[in-house]
Design a protein around this motif. Structure first.
Motif, PDB file in Angstrom:
ATOM      1  N   SER A  28       7.803 -18.742   0.122  1.00 12.84           N
ATOM      2  CA  SER A  28       7.836 -20.013  -0.780  1.00 12.84           C
ATOM      3  C   SER A  28       9.728 -19.935  -1.487  1.00 12.84           C
ATOM      4  O   SER A  28       9.933 -20.480  -2.061  1.00 12.84           O
ATOM      5  CB  SER A  28       6.589 -20.096  -1.834  1.00 12.84           C
ATOM      6  OG  SER A  28       6.659 -18.536  -2.862  1.00 12.84           O
ATOM      7  N   LYS A  59       3.265 -26.910  -2.743  1.00 16.11           N
ATOM      8  CA  LYS A  59       3.060 -26.728  -1.747  1.00 16.11           C
ATOM      9  C   LYS A  59       1.130 -26.664  -1.011  1.00 16.11           C
ATOM     10  O   LYS A  59       0.753 -26.771  -2.433  1.00 16.11           O
ATOM     11  CB  LYS A  59       3.435 -25.053  -1.227  1.00 16.11           C
ATOM     12  CG  LYS A  59       2.613 -24.605   0.145  1.00 16.11           C
ATOM     13  CD  LYS A  59       2.837 -23.045  -0.475  1.00 16.11           C
ATOM     14  CE  LYS A  59       1.863 -22.526   1.043  1.00 16.11           C
ATOM     15  NZ  LYS A  59       2.733 -20.710   1.496  1.00 16.11           N
ATOM     16  N   CYS A  96       8.001 -35.179   0.931  1.00 20.51           N
ATOM     17  CA  CYS A  96       8.069 -33.860   0.223  1.00 20.51           C
ATOM     18  C   CYS A  96       7.065 -34.051  -1.435  1.00 20.51           C
ATOM     19  O   CYS A  96       7.550 -34.585  -2.125  1.00 20.51           O
ATOM     20  CB  CYS A  96       9.399 -32.816   0.193  1.00 20.51           C
ATOM     21  SG  CYS A  96      10.466 -32.748   1.741  1.00 20.51           S
ATOM     22  N   GLY A 147      11.154 -25.120   3.312  1.00 16.98           N
ATOM     23  CA  GLY A 147      10.512 -26.195   4.016  1.00 16.98           C
ATOM     24  C   GLY A 147      10.020 -26.632   5.363  1.00 16.98           C
ATOM     25  O   GLY A 147       9.671 -27.588   5.318  1.00 16.98           O
ATOM     26  N   GLN A 168       8.060 -28.368  -0.456  1.00 13.36           N
ATOM     27  CA  GLN A 168       7.934 -28.478   0.931  1.00 13.36           C
ATOM     28  C   GLN A 168       6.949 -29.449   1.447  1.00 13.36           C
ATOM     29  O   GLN A 168       7.025 -30.129   0.783  1.00 13.36           O
ATOM     30  CB  GLN A 168       6.167 -27.400   0.634  1.00 13.36           C
ATOM     31  CG  GLN A 168       6.442 -26.134   0.014  1.00 13.36           C
ATOM     32  CD  GLN A 168       6.487 -25.348   1.070  1.00 13.36           C
ATOM     33  OE1 GLN A 168       6.621 -25.469   2.433  1.00 13.36           O
ATOM     34  NE2 GLN A 168       7.886 -24.079   0.069  1.00 13.36           N
TER      35      GLN A 168
END
Length: 363
Positions: free
Chosen positions: A4, A187, A184, A11, A176
């Motif tokens: 991350s 996460k 998006c 991504g 993400q």
């Protein structure tokens, strides 16, 4: 690929194994329809609010209309920006690796999703607080809640929402690409790091807190208006307050219905240990529910206006044959009486004063 902290590759970890598929033609069609309807609805609501603001520029309703205009403008840009990015993603066959090699588009999309999600909720709670002050403390509201102060509050709310949206970027945590490959966000798969949990819980807790503040303030406002009405026993007064509280209640109901599934889902993902049980379809359904909030918000101001409510009342009375409420409460000059009644009812000497003559004082 799952790190991350690598902004160029963060991504794309979800693109290898995705179990959530959407029909391209149907998704593009609905995205275009939602974006078009949202833009037209919010544009119409902005025109109505601006016209009303010109009429009530020097009255207590002006601050409410200014905040409402800010809310509708935010919804408009949310539809315009997020909708345009979503249509582009669908039109590009969701091939993120081809057009998002450095995760720039995904970061912009994630920032917009967070900002245009939280900002309307914050503005709704600020509007509820403003109306609560206007009803319970009318003298303080008339002297302190000027247009300049309202614009400062609007700016502070927007800056706070921007800060929350930029927080992952400032901490070098990339947004993400979600399992559906259509949007998006933070996460939401295999969330194990405390910081990823923190962002999800921060977003959901702030949204739920804004809804709770709106509920409490609207409840206090409604009870105060009913109490003042019973004490004064006037046929005139508070038409503007009642109109605004009806709109606030409608906004609160729409926000709760549309946003609660998404906020609760994000909270459950943040709280759960290991792999979350929330499926991609569940998250996508909750997201689409939240999108409806930006479509329904402007219709609150389009439909729940004094003229529309008056006609609806007449139609209902004609159909039912029952006289429920006197139309005198919709008189335009009632706001002065409303402020005086509310101010006197809050004073210590109000228990010894007969409030019946106040109708003559406002003339």
């Amino acid at each position: 690929m799952n790190s991350s902290k690598s902004p160029g590759l963060a991504g794309f970890g979800v693109l290898r194994n995705t179990t959530c598929h959407t029909e391209k033609k149907i998704s593009v069609f609905f995205s275009i329809i939602f974006m078009t309807v949202g833009i037209l609805s919010n544009s119409l609501a902005i025109a109505i609010l601006l016209k009303a603001y010109q009429r009530f520029r020097q009255k207590s309703k002006a601050s409410f209309l200014l905040l409402a205009s800010g809310l509708v403008v935010t919804d408009l840009f949310g539809h315009l920006i997020n909708g345009a990015i979503a249509v582009f993603v669908y039109a590009s066959d969701k091939d993120w690796i081809r057009f998002n090699q450095y995760n720039i588009l995904c970061s912009v999309f994630g920032i917009c999703m967070v900002f245009f999600g939280l900002c309307p909720l914050f503005l709704g709670s600020v509007m509820a607080v403003e109306r609560c002050i206007g009803v319970t403390k009318p003298i303080f509201h008339s002297t302190k809640m000027t247009s300049r102060h309202v614009k400062m509050m609007l700016t502070m709310v927007c800056l706070f929402a921007v800060l929350i949206a930029l927080l992952p970027i400032l901490r070098f945590r990339a947004y993400q690409i979600q399992a559906s490959r259509t949007w998006c966000f933070y996460k939401t798969e295999h969330v194990e790091d405390w910081e990823d949990r923190f962002y999800l819980l921060l977003f959901s807790c702030l949204g739920l807190l804004a809804l709770a503040i709106s509920f409490l303030c609207n409840a206090v406002t409604g009870i105060t208006l009913l109490r003042v009405k019973l004490k004064s026993q006037q046929r005139q007064g508070r038409s503007h307050h009642f109109e605004m509280i009806i709109q606030l209640l409608a906004i609160m109901c729409v926000s709760c219905i549309c946003w609660s599934p998404f906020l609760v889902t994000m909270a459950r993902i943040g709280i759960s240990e290991g792999r979350s049980r929330e499926t991609c379809e569940t998250i996508l359904f909750a997201l689409r529910m939240a999108t409806w909030n930006q479509i329904l918000d402007p219709w609150v101001y389009i439909l729940l206006r004094k003229a529309v409510l008056r006609n609806l009342y007449r139609l209902t009375r004609g159909c039912c044959g029952v006289h429920i409420v006197h139309l005198h409460v919709w008189e335009l000059s009632s706001i002065k009486n409303s402020l005086k009644v509310a101010a006197i009812s809050e004073s210590p000497s109000s228990k010894q004063v007969n409030l019946q003559p106040l109708s003559s004082m406002g003339q």
